[in-house]
Design a protein around this motif. Sequence first.
Motif, mmCIF file in Angstrom:
data_model
loop_
_atom_site.group_PDB
_atom_site.id
_atom_site.type_symbol
_atom_site.label_atom_id
_atom_site.label_comp_id
_atom_site.label_asym_id
_atom_site.label_seq_id
_atom_site.Cartn_x
_atom_site.Cartn_y
_atom_site.Cartn_z
ATOM 1 N N GLU A 211 58.464 -140.300 -22.647
ATOM 2 C CA GLU A 211 58.393 -140.182 -21.189
ATOM 3 C C GLU A 211 57.107 -139.487 -20.757
ATOM 4 O O GLU A 211 56.510 -139.819 -19.743
ATOM 5 C CB GLU A 211 59.598 -139.385 -20.652
ATOM 6 N N VAL B 95 60.233 -134.119 -11.895
ATOM 7 C CA VAL B 95 61.618 -134.227 -12.347
ATOM 8 C C VAL B 95 62.587 -134.043 -11.172
ATOM 9 O O VAL B 95 63.597 -134.740 -11.060
ATOM 10 C CB VAL B 95 61.892 -133.168 -13.442
ATOM 11 N N TYR C 242 63.263 -137.202 -9.272
ATOM 12 C CA TYR C 242 64.134 -138.116 -10.013
ATOM 13 C C TYR C 242 65.581 -137.627 -10.028
ATOM 14 O O TYR C 242 66.520 -138.414 -9.918
ATOM 15 C CB TYR C 242 63.617 -138.313 -11.445
ATOM 16 N N LEU C 243 65.757 -136.306 -10.174
ATOM 17 C CA LEU C 243 67.116 -135.766 -10.210
ATOM 18 C C LEU C 243 67.814 -135.973 -8.874
ATOM 19 O O LEU C 243 68.992 -136.349 -8.805
ATOM 20 C CB LEU C 243 67.099 -134.275 -10.575
ATOM 21 N N ALA D 150 68.776 -139.605 -8.522
ATOM 22 C CA ALA D 150 69.938 -139.913 -9.360
ATOM 23 C C ALA D 150 71.222 -139.372 -8.726
ATOM 24 O O ALA D 150 72.262 -140.047 -8.723
ATOM 25 C CB ALA D 150 69.743 -139.317 -10.751
ATOM 26 N N ILE E 125 74.228 -134.006 -13.975
ATOM 27 C CA ILE E 125 73.334 -135.165 -14.091
ATOM 28 C C ILE E 125 72.285 -134.911 -15.169
ATOM 29 O O ILE E 125 71.730 -133.816 -15.274
ATOM 30 C CB ILE E 125 72.676 -135.475 -12.730
ATOM 31 N N GLU E 126 72.057 -135.940 -15.992
ATOM 32 C CA GLU E 126 71.067 -135.824 -17.071
ATOM 33 C C GLU E 126 69.888 -136.719 -16.763
ATOM 34 O O GLU E 126 70.031 -137.748 -16.110
ATOM 35 C CB GLU E 126 71.691 -136.259 -18.397
ATOM 36 N N PHE E 127 68.736 -136.337 -17.273
ATOM 37 C CA PHE E 127 67.546 -137.146 -17.036
ATOM 38 C C PHE E 127 66.587 -136.948 -18.208
ATOM 39 O O PHE E 127 66.386 -135.825 -18.671
ATOM 40 C CB PHE E 127 66.880 -136.716 -15.721
ATOM 41 N N ASN E 128 66.034 -138.061 -18.685
ATOM 42 C CA ASN E 128 65.049 -137.946 -19.757
ATOM 43 C C ASN E 128 63.684 -137.686 -19.138
ATOM 44 O O ASN E 128 62.974 -138.588 -18.741
ATOM 45 C CB ASN E 128 65.035 -139.208 -20.607
ATOM 46 N N ALA E 129 63.342 -136.405 -19.046
ATOM 47 C CA ALA E 129 62.122 -135.977 -18.368
ATOM 48 C C ALA E 129 60.962 -135.975 -19.357
ATOM 49 O O ALA E 129 61.195 -136.046 -20.576
ATOM 50 C CB ALA E 129 62.330 -134.574 -17.812
ATOM 51 N N LYS F 46 65.119 -134.005 -22.590
ATOM 52 C CA LYS F 46 66.311 -134.159 -21.759
ATOM 53 C C LYS F 46 66.582 -132.910 -20.919
ATOM 54 O O LYS F 46 66.544 -131.790 -21.433
ATOM 55 C CB LYS F 46 67.527 -134.462 -22.634
ATOM 56 N N THR G 2 69.392 -131.285 -17.899
ATOM 57 C CA THR G 2 70.718 -131.474 -17.319
ATOM 58 C C THR G 2 70.909 -130.456 -16.210
ATOM 59 O O THR G 2 70.536 -129.283 -16.369
ATOM 60 C CB THR G 2 71.809 -131.219 -18.386
#
Lengths: 424, 367
Positions: free
Chosen positions: A309, A336, A339-340, A343, A363-367, A371, A373
């Motif tokens: 990423e 990030v 994006y969070l 989401a 919520i999780e996100f591949n930043a 990762k 959360t």
Amino acid sequence: MKKGSGLKGFVLALTASLVLAGCGSNNNEAGSSTSSSAPASSAAASSPAASGGTVKVGILHSLSGTMSISEVTVKNSELMAIKEINAKGGVLGKQIEAVVEDGASDWPTFAEKARKLLSEDKVATVFGGWTSSSRKAMLPVFEELNGLLWYPVQYEGLESSPNIFYTGATTNQQIIPSVDFLLEKGKKKVFLLGSDYVFPRTANKIIKAQLAAKGGETVAEEYTPLGHTDYTTIIAKIKEAKPDVVYNTLNGDSNVAFFKQLKDAGISSADLMTISVSVAEEEVKGIGPEYLTGHLVAWDYYQTTDTPENKVFVENFKKEYGADSVTSDPMEAGYVAVYLWAAAAEKAGSFEVDKVREAAKGIEFNAPEGKVTIDGENQHIYKTVRIGEIKADGQIVELWNSGGPVKPDPYLKTYDWAKGLSDQ
Amino acid sequence: MLSSSILPRRVWLLLGYAFAAAALFSAPLYLNDFRLNLLAKCLAFAIVALGLDLLWGYTGILSLGHGVFFGLGAYAMAMHLKLVSSGSRMPDFMDWMGLTKLPWFWEPFKSFAFAAFMGIVIPAGLALVLGFFTFRNRIRGVYFTILTQALVIITVTLFVGQQAYTGGTNGLTGFTKMFGYSLKSGTAKTMVYLATVVVLILAFLLCRYLVKSRFGKVLRAIRDGENRTRFLGYDPSSYQMTAFAVSAGLAGIAGMLFVLHVGIISPTMMAIVPSIEMVLLVAIGGRGTLVGAVIGAVIMTQAKSELSASYPDFWLFFLGALFIVVTVFLPGGIVGLVRQLRQTIIRRRSVNEINLNPVVPESNGVI
């Protein structure tokens, strides 16, 4: 005399009508938009922020004044995230429209602009702030109007507002692990140096308690005013105290002066190690890497962080803002945050603050940093801690990391030695 | 001369004031939360501008340190609000700074009356003391102005440095309650706004009374010829000190209202730039006219907000250009411009009717 009064009356009436005309038209706009959205909200899940094919979000950073050097880059990365999301179709089918405002490095202006974004532009959320002072100025406004703020910078902790999401590190995701790292390396005698305001003061209070509990020693604690540029006295004190390491919480221009004067005094990183928590890639560029080579920093993200990423993030950023631009921890945290929020809104099926907040939990996100959360309890995020060393080319290379995302603990409840630091 | 226009002028004047007052009092009915808050902030600045105009426009003393008086008033009110909002506990920042008990000088600020009183008396008293040592020693003009700038630097450094007692660079914020009512409610906001309108009108009437009275005539005499006034048997320094103290007191009142509207005060609000901006409000509106000060404050505060919202990256350039245009082309400010326009119209209308009172710019070059 009389003539003057007559004129004054005329001017007064003219101005009053002008002001009223201006305000009136604004008011009409607001009135019409709310009335048109009223039937819409009953038909579908929507909020005043979302009308037509767009949803408004606020971006509130200092674009002028002393903090602008740092904050403009965060604004840029947030705008880039918005552009990327829009290119992929937006959020809930709506394109994101950014309303950019200038906080002007002035805390009351942050409060004023936050109020404007929430009550006039009716934005769905705001991304903004850098200094703790600006966050503390905005907090009452967000709580009063039930807005949502995403704050992207590492800070001193001891705060948790239902109206703020903190995407930067709290103390147990930056400072505490870095002190553990130093102790492990045998650096037990620590010299604390910071700018005189709330972040360094609070950070040092925590460091002192941690050192005392774990067999370290605070040899001295020195503060200089924000913007201070003469460090000869401080350097003399450092030489006299002979610490193993200087823990540096200086902010802004002071770092330039301190590191240059340290080198002028013939002290390199081989003679005396320093570790900084407010010096990232952008600042390294400003200070000059030749003054910083070999010194340590503690953050959760570096431009060199090795994730797929991050490769895309750095590449896109350079494409957008020039090949010599760098990416840093706060910029990544701002990116990030967008994006969070997107989401969370998707998951909630709505832009309403209460629903988004509820949906954001977990919520999780591949930043780019790996990762992350969202911790539903304190609205901070799980982040991986990284200690890095500054190289001659201005990049920072990771020496150590926490092995995985660390649970945020802004009030340090899980640390026995921190009892009494956070009871308020 | 011009007998035909005497009545319309009187009517204009009354209509103008009545319209302005009605517009201000009814503002909560048609302005949204942000606009009302912004207008309230404008009006608070208008009160500082009135005081500055009394000092600069009428007495010829330029103070570039009114941010300090504004800030002292603001801090007095903020200390009260902080204590009330913290309930029985010590304010949060003191705890971080390692204080274990409330400093003695914070104690009396638990009382609103004491805080409001100090918000006026401390700035006015400081001005009186500073005025005593400067005007009595005939320090004036640029030297006085430089001293006021020094006062700014000293005060800001003190407030930033004494973090445990003042909140440092963060300032004081996080106010929730006043008189037991939540400051967040719409009613509370409307009441605070209306209070500001009333205070502004009172301040305007006070200044108007002062400049129309014999006291005001002496002030103008000092502005236009200090030595001549002294030789006539007046003591200029006591008049200057009084004008300075009244002006500082008004700034203190404005600061208290500012805190109620904005919800935060920090040392940056007392620093050099805001202090200069306060003077610019008067310059742009038209110094030497009380209405000019109010108009300048309202227009500039609105313009600043509008410009920075429309052009977040360039607004400072527009603002800078505006300042240059006003100082170079409109020495009399907005009121001066309107006067000039009117003068031209009158000349055109009646070429034969020679005006015996040509408009002389009221500025006399005092900087």
